[in-house]
Write a protein that holds these residues in place. Structure first.
Motif, PDB file in Angstrom:
ATOM      1  N   ARG A  98      36.493  39.386  32.828  1.00  0.00           N
ATOM      2  CA  ARG A  98      37.136  38.300  32.091  1.00  0.00           C
ATOM      3  C   ARG A  98      36.219  37.876  30.943  1.00  0.00           C
ATOM      4  O   ARG A  98      35.056  37.578  31.189  1.00  0.00           O
ATOM      5  N   GLU A 130      38.788  29.342  43.903  1.00  0.00           N
ATOM      6  CA  GLU A 130      38.712  29.186  42.449  1.00  0.00           C
ATOM      7  C   GLU A 130      39.492  27.954  41.972  1.00  0.00           C
ATOM      8  O   GLU A 130      39.097  27.301  41.011  1.00  0.00           O
ATOM      9  N   ASP A 180      34.164  39.013  45.991  1.00  0.00           N
ATOM     10  CA  ASP A 180      35.202  38.002  45.756  1.00  0.00           C
ATOM     11  C   ASP A 180      36.532  38.659  45.394  1.00  0.00           C
ATOM     12  O   ASP A 180      37.583  38.018  45.458  1.00  0.00           O
ATOM     13  N   LYS A 198      27.799  31.608  44.466  1.00  0.00           N
ATOM     14  CA  LYS A 198      28.131  32.702  43.536  1.00  0.00           C
ATOM     15  C   LYS A 198      27.657  32.407  42.125  1.00  0.00           C
ATOM     16  O   LYS A 198      27.939  31.343  41.580  1.00  0.00           O
TER      17      LYS A 198
HETATM   18 MG    MG Z   1      35.668  35.592  38.516  1.00  0.00          MG
END
Ligand code: MG
Ligand code: ATP
Length: 338
Positions: free
Chosen positions: A10, A116, A154, A201
């Motif tokens: 991303r 998320e 993830d 993370k």
């Molecule tokens: Mg990500």
């Protein structure tokens, strides 16, 4: 069956040690071992927009940057097709067909999506595009008949959901889609690298990263400021290495395994200070990052080369995606004219 590797990043920021530890290093390993027929790497700009719709400039700024990060670790544009997601409109049509094969409750159950949503503070105002990104990810993967997806852990729940979509499609319309498999690093510490702050993370969106583009001074500062064992107060105190990001990074990146084991047991017994371990980690990272920075500098001064690579790659990728889309349309029966 052909081995087709595909992964995306991303463009929500530059790539960091977490990406390097998992997906990037796996890409490089496949390239070095020449163990594949086709490899695709893309900048997932449309997915980046799903939680950055109001700040599109952030995405635009990073679309080429993440590809440059990939090139700077040594991925070869002659062996890999690099493309931009939004350059392949066929992906959106595939997504439309797949949206009908997934229920809302199934999407909301996805543990990665749940985490998320919490991290981004969406609560009840979840953008529909964000909630459905695993479906568009199914399009990204199946559009290239990709069957090997190197990722961090993830992504496992997302890949599971993609496989369900593939199975539902094939059972409903007849076999047309290839079922993908995720690949994660053998080394456990590399599957989900924690942040410098000790949070679970390292993530662009959490601001706890060491970037591949960070200069020596920045890396030093970040390493020296890293979270360690809060109960390791005096040098002679026995220390915890298990939840300690400094040791997790060493486990992920230190090539001298004997030295790593020696430091680890010394720290656990007591008598080894945080500063000394951090100094060593800094050395290990510097050795790894120096050649990456050098390659990166070349691409930074040759933006026309990067643009050419991505432009050509996007054209090539689009041809492949349209073949798969024709197959999908035919299978569903969305074909009315000769
Ligand atoms: Mg990500
Ligand atoms: P964002 O916060 O915008 O989601 P990110 O830092 O999570 O960004 P992505 O682009 O979502 O990065 O992830 C790209 C790839 O890198 C995925 O395969 C993902 O599993 C992997 N990855 C991301 N963060 C880590 C990490 N901390 N440790 C190991 N792998 C990671």
């Amino acid at each position: 069956m052909k081995k087709v590797i595909l992964t995306g990043d991303r463009p929500t920021g530059k790539l960091h040690l977490g990406h390097l530890a998992s997906s990037l290093r796996l890409r490089l390993k496949y390239q070095i071992e020449a163990d594949y027929d086709e490899m695709y790497v893309f900048s997932a700009d449309m997915q980046g927009l799903t939680d950055n719709a109001k700040t599109p400039e952030k995405i635009k700024e990073n679309v080429f940057e993440v590809i440059k990060d990939n090139l700077s670790i040594g991925l070869d544009p002659n062996k890999i097709t690099f493309f931009v997601q939004s350059g392949i409109p066929e992906l959106n049509e595939l997504t439309m067909y797949y949206l009908n094969l997934v229920t809302l409750s199934r999407l909301k159950r996805n543990p990665t999506i749940k985490e998320e949503i919490k991290q981004r503070g969406f609560e009840e105002s979840i953008p529909v595009g964000f909630l459905t990104y695993p479906i568009s990810q199914a399009a990204d993967i199946t559009a290239f008949d990709a069957n090997i997806i190197p990722v961090g852990d993830d992504q496992i729940p997302i890949l599971e959901q993609v496989c369900e979509i593939v199975d539902t499609f094939n059972n409903t319309y007849g076999e047309a889609l290839v079922r993908p498999k995720y690949v994660i690093p053998e080394n456990k510490s590399s599957r989900r690298l924690p942040g410098t702050d000790g949070k679970a993370k390292m993530s662009k969106s959490a601001g706890n990263c060491i970037y591949l583009t960070d200069d020596t001074e920045t890396v030093r500062k970040k390493v020296m400021g890293m979270y360690t064992d809060p109960n390791h107060i005096k040098i002679e105190d026995p220390g915890n290495t298990k939840d300690n990001p400094v040791f997790i990074y060493l486990d992920a990146f230190c090539k001298d395994r004997d030295k790593y084991e020696e430091l680890k047991s010394h720290y656990e017994q007591g008598g080894l200070g945080d500063k000394a371990v951090k100094e060593y980690l800094f050395e290990v990272l510097e050795e790894m990052l120096t050649p990456i920075r050098e390659k990166r500098a070349y691409y930074d001064t040759h933006p026309e080369i990067v643009e050419e690579i991505i432009k050509d790659g996007t054209k090539k990728a689009r041809e492949k995606a349209s073949e798969v889309l024709s197959r999908v349309r035919k299978q569903i029966g969305v074909e009315y004219f000769n």
